[in-house]
Design a protein around this motif. Structure first.
Motif, PDB file in Angstrom:
ATOM      1  N   GLU A   1       0.836  -1.206   0.000  1.00 47.91           N
ATOM      2  CA  GLU A   1       0.000   0.000   0.000  1.00 47.91           C
ATOM      3  C   GLU A   1       0.868   1.253   0.000  1.00 47.91           C
ATOM      4  O   GLU A   1       0.587   2.219  -0.706  1.00 47.91           O
ATOM      5  N   GLU A   2       1.939   1.216   0.791  1.00 47.70           N
ATOM      6  CA  GLU A   2       2.823   2.393   0.886  1.00 47.70           C
ATOM      7  C   GLU A   2       3.457   2.729  -0.461  1.00 47.70           C
ATOM      8  O   GLU A   2       3.736   3.890  -0.749  1.00 47.70           O
ATOM      9  N   ARG A   3       3.667   1.705  -1.273  1.00 46.35           N
ATOM     10  CA  ARG A   3       4.335   1.946  -2.557  1.00 46.35           C
ATOM     11  C   ARG A   3       3.337   2.045  -3.714  1.00 46.35           C
ATOM     12  O   ARG A   3       3.729   1.999  -4.877  1.00 46.35           O
ATOM     13  N   GLY A   4       2.048   2.176  -3.387  1.00 44.69           N
ATOM     14  CA  GLY A   4       1.078   2.497  -4.433  1.00 44.69           C
ATOM     15  C   GLY A   4       0.526   1.289  -5.177  1.00 44.69           C
ATOM     16  O   GLY A   4       0.410   1.303  -6.404  1.00 44.69           O
ATOM     17  N   GLN A   5       0.112   0.262  -4.436  1.00 47.27           N
ATOM     18  CA  GLN A   5      -0.438  -0.945  -5.055  1.00 47.27           C
ATOM     19  C   GLN A   5      -1.570  -0.631  -6.040  1.00 47.27           C
ATOM     20  O   GLN A   5      -1.573  -1.122  -7.169  1.00 47.27           O
ATOM     21  N   ALA A   6      -2.511   0.198  -5.612  1.00 47.65           N
ATOM     22  CA  ALA A   6      -3.670   0.492  -6.474  1.00 47.65           C
ATOM     23  C   ALA A   6      -3.230   1.234  -7.733  1.00 47.65           C
ATOM     24  O   ALA A   6      -3.719   0.959  -8.835  1.00 47.65           O
ATOM     25  N   TRP A   7      -2.303   2.156  -7.575  1.00 44.83           N
ATOM     26  CA  TRP A   7      -1.824   2.937  -8.721  1.00 44.83           C
ATOM     27  C   TRP A   7      -1.103   2.017  -9.710  1.00 44.83           C
ATOM     28  O   TRP A   7      -1.245   2.155 -10.920  1.00 44.83           O
ATOM     29  N   ALA A   8      -0.312   1.084  -9.152  1.00 43.80           N
ATOM     30  CA  ALA A   8       0.438   0.163 -10.015  1.00 43.80           C
ATOM     31  C   ALA A   8      -0.519  -0.706 -10.832  1.00 43.80           C
ATOM     32  O   ALA A   8      -0.301  -0.933 -12.028  1.00 43.80           O
ATOM     33  N   ILE A   9      -1.577  -1.188 -10.200  1.00 42.63           N
ATOM     34  CA  ILE A   9      -2.543  -2.030 -10.923  1.00 42.63           C
ATOM     35  C   ILE A   9      -3.263  -1.194 -11.984  1.00 42.63           C
ATOM     36  O   ILE A   9      -3.398  -1.616 -13.136  1.00 42.63           O
ATOM     37  N   ALA A  10      -3.705  -0.003 -11.615  1.00 46.08           N
ATOM     38  CA  ALA A  10      -4.433   0.854 -12.563  1.00 46.08           C
ATOM     39  C   ALA A  10      -3.571   1.140 -13.795  1.00 46.08           C
ATOM     40  O   ALA A  10      -4.043   1.068 -14.940  1.00 46.08           O
ATOM     41  N   GLN A  11      -2.304   1.434 -13.558  1.00 45.21           N
ATOM     42  CA  GLN A  11      -1.413   1.745 -14.690  1.00 45.21           C
ATOM     43  C   GLN A  11      -1.169   0.512 -15.552  1.00 45.21           C
ATOM     44  O   GLN A  11      -0.972   0.622 -16.764  1.00 45.21           O
ATOM     45  N   THR A  12      -1.203  -0.666 -14.929  1.00 47.60           N
ATOM     46  CA  THR A  12      -1.015  -1.893 -15.706  1.00 47.60           C
ATOM     47  C   THR A  12      -2.239  -2.172 -16.575  1.00 47.60           C
ATOM     48  O   THR A  12      -2.114  -2.635 -17.722  1.00 47.60           O
ATOM     49  N   LEU A  13      -3.419  -1.867 -16.048  1.00 47.27           N
ATOM     50  CA  LEU A  13      -4.637  -2.006 -16.867  1.00 47.27           C
ATOM     51  C   LEU A  13      -4.521  -1.101 -18.097  1.00 47.27           C
ATOM     52  O   LEU A  13      -4.803  -1.511 -19.234  1.00 47.27           O
ATOM     53  N   GLU A  14      -4.094   0.120 -17.859  1.00 43.86           N
ATOM     54  CA  GLU A  14      -3.941   1.093 -18.939  1.00 43.86           C
ATOM     55  C   GLU A  14      -2.905   0.608 -19.970  1.00 43.86           C
ATOM     56  O   GLU A  14      -3.133   0.700 -21.178  1.00 43.86           O
ATOM     57  N   ALA A  15      -1.798   0.053 -19.475  1.00 44.27           N
ATOM     58  CA  ALA A  15      -0.731  -0.416 -20.374  1.00 44.27           C
ATOM     59  C   ALA A  15      -1.239  -1.546 -21.271  1.00 44.27           C
ATOM     60  O   ALA A  15      -0.904  -1.618 -22.456  1.00 44.27           O
ATOM     61  N   GLN A  16      -2.062  -2.424 -20.709  1.00 44.77           N
ATOM     62  CA  GLN A  16      -2.584  -3.539 -21.508  1.00 44.77           C
ATOM     63  C   GLN A  16      -3.500  -3.043 -22.623  1.00 44.77           C
ATOM     64  O   GLN A  16      -3.496  -3.569 -23.738  1.00 44.77           O
TER      65      GLN A  16
END
Lengths: 281, 279
Positions: free
Chosen positions: B132-147
């Motif tokens: 959470e501290e390193r931005g789990q939700a942001w990382a997933i959201a950006q991966t959705l966008e990348a796909q």
């Protein structure tokens, strides 16, 4: 089903407002005048989608989009009660077909597409209807070159819609591509709470991300983390301020300043939505 | 739903038992994991490491390989089999670095014009403080966008557990295959039970209510194909599982590379997926 749009619907008819944080009691008119920020302790209480729009949009500027868009119970889902009953109760109580309100508006004179989640409607959770209305609002904003402003207050996925709920994360991100293609800005505002599938999709992808003070924001809720890992949670874990300090949120903005801050952002970004954007494209 | 079948009959004991059996097979300790199937279905696999931003999460494996001579980029969730490896792989639950590693792979694939094949087998994103501290939700959201921006053909295979947003991070492909006893779910049955019944012990009932058996994904248009497993399940015969899966990967990849490719069509697929609304 006929849903009567209940714009500017009051949150409650009770004469007194009680702050959930400090338990202080204030005359409702005083609390409402303070935008439901506690006059005693400054806690930002959760507000309905209609109240949010009333606070942000210029008076009389809001025109609802897709106000009849409602989903259905795809899985025949029953937990402690049938999902269809939960939906019906929420619709009657919240005056919305599902957990989001959307439309066009102006903020400080600047045109926007505006969406607001309604936490009182099954925790503002992401149903297929919510995902669809959100996606349509995003796409229409792009098509009309309106900066898109979304205020999220959502627990995340709606369990009762199973994997269809999960896929709304993909749907919202697919829709956001249209904003990117048309160079129209997305301002994402995180209100208490913004969790799970909502923050792990559209809400984290704002060009600018603002959050209200002390809102709970994160992928996995604190209770689940504690149960799964037995970890000690640091002070202020998953608050707006916590994420701001880690570079994940641009600004933490008091609700009473939100309109002003949005107005300034829109004034700067506005140039990118008209002639300049077409010239640069 | 018929009146005789309230809630699709999902609350009854038989449905709960059947749904739960499906989950247990998908989690069987002897089930082939991603690298076991990469080894059997792809050629010349070369592992790459790191997200190029300071982390290398072993719960996600990336690399290069070939299939029918076609060079590919590969991304996979990886569980561990021994106690030590389970720790290292974190039971297949990625931290933000794992999702950023996947993003790096999507970037590489776009730059080199390589089709992507993903293998999904994760209980979900890791539910921990550091994540959470390193931005789990942001990382997933950006991966959705990348796909959804990936400019090359993309094939996904759910081989075991497909848990929540963590699974979605490598699922948004042009064609989605699901092994017969794998599943995709909005939350683990335990988590869903905790939310719905405030009792994680009612996981069997939650599994039934969520209707998470693989066959439903095909009916709903989320999956394109269910790939059969050897009799008794993939855990009884890894080589047999590979022999069933490999030709389906070859066929799907050939189809995707030959029919002409447009990432806009992938975005349209996920935009319209639930088929409930006409635009």
């Amino acid at each position: 089903m006929a849903i009567s749009p209940a714009y500017a619907r009051p949150q409650s008819t009770e004469a007194a407002f009680t702050c959930g944080a400090c338990k202080g009691t204030f005359p409702r008119a005083q609390a409402a005048g303070n935008l439901y920020v506690c006059p005693g302790c400054d806690a930002h209480s959760r507000i309905s989608a209609h109240e949010r729009v009333r606070q942000l949009a210029d008076r009389g500027s809001f025109e609802e989009w897709d106000g009849e868009l409602a989903g259905r119970d795809r899985l025949g889902f029953v937990d402690t009660k049938p999902y269809v009953d939960r939906l019906q109760e929420a619709r009657e109580r919240q005056g919305l077909p599902d957990a989001i309100l959307s439309g066009s508006a102006s903020i400080e004179g600047r045109p926007v597409g505006l969406a607001s989640f309604d936490f009182g409607f099954l925790g503002g959770s992401l149903s297929t209807a919510v995902g669809e209305r959100l996606a349509r609002a995003i796409e229409r904003s792009a098509d009309e070159r309106r900066p898109f402003v979304c205020v999220t207050s959502s627990g995340g996925a709606r369990m009762q819609e199973g994997v269809f709920s999960l896929m709304q994360m993909a749907k919202s991100v697919a829709a956001l591509h249209r904003l990117a293609e048309t160079h129209v800005p997305f301002i994402s505002i995180l209100a208490d709470p913004t969790m799970g599938g909502s923050i792990a999709s559209f809400a984290a992808l704002g060009d600018v991300i603002l959050a209200e003070p002390k809102a709970m924001i994160g992928f996995t809720g604190a209770r689940v983390i504690t149960q799964a890992t037995y970890e000690q949670l640091p002070a202020g874990f998953q608050t707006s301020e916590f994420h701001h300090a880690r570079g994940l949120i641009d600004q933490v903005v008091d609700r009473r300043q939100l309109r002003t801050v949005l107005g300034r952002l829109l004034a700067v970004l506005g140039a990118q939505t008209s002639e300049d954007a077409r010239r640069l494209a | 739903m018929s009146p005789a079948d309230p809630g699709g009959g999902r609350g009854d004991e038989a449905a709960s038992a059947a749904a739960w059996a499906h989950v247990e097979v998908s989690r069987h300790p002897d089930r082939p994991y991603s690298l076991d199937l990469v080894q059997r279905c792809l050629d010349d696999f070369i592992e790459l490491h790191g997200d190029r931003q300071g982390g290398d999460d072993a719960a996600v494996v990336i690399g290069l390989a070939r299939l029918s001579g076609q060079p590919l980029a590969v991304v996979a969730n990886q569980k561990g089999r021994t106690l030590e490896e389970r720790g290292k792989r974190n039971f297949g639950m990625a931290h933000p670095e794992g999702y950023r590693k996947a993003q790096r792979l999507f970037t590489l694939a776009g730059r080199l014009q390589l089709p992507v094949v993903s293998f999904i087998d994760t209980p979900g994103a890791y539910p921990g403080v550091a994540a959470e501290e390193r931005g789990q939700a942001w990382a997933i959201a950006q991966t959705l966008e990348a796909q959804l921006a990936l400019p090359t053909p993309y094939l996904a295979v759910v081989i075991g557990e497909g848990g929540s947003g963590g699974a979605l991070a490598t699922l948004l492909a042009d064609a989605v295959l699901v092994l017969e006893h794998a599943f995709l779910s909005v939350a683990s049955p335990e988590a869903a039970a905790a939310i719905l019944f405030r009792d994680a012990g009612r996981k069997q009932q939650a599994a039934a209510a969520l209707r998470l058996e693989a066959a439903n994904l095909l009916e709903w248009g989320i999956a394109d194909e269910i790939v059969p497993e050897p009799p008794g399940g993939a855990h009884t015969d890894w080589d047999g599982t590979g022999r069933l899966l490999r030709p389906r990967l070859e066929a799907r990849l050939k189809e995707l590379t030959e029919r002409g490719f447009d990432p806009a069509r992938r975005r349209e697929r996920y935009r319209r997926l639930d088929g409930l609304f006409s635009a």
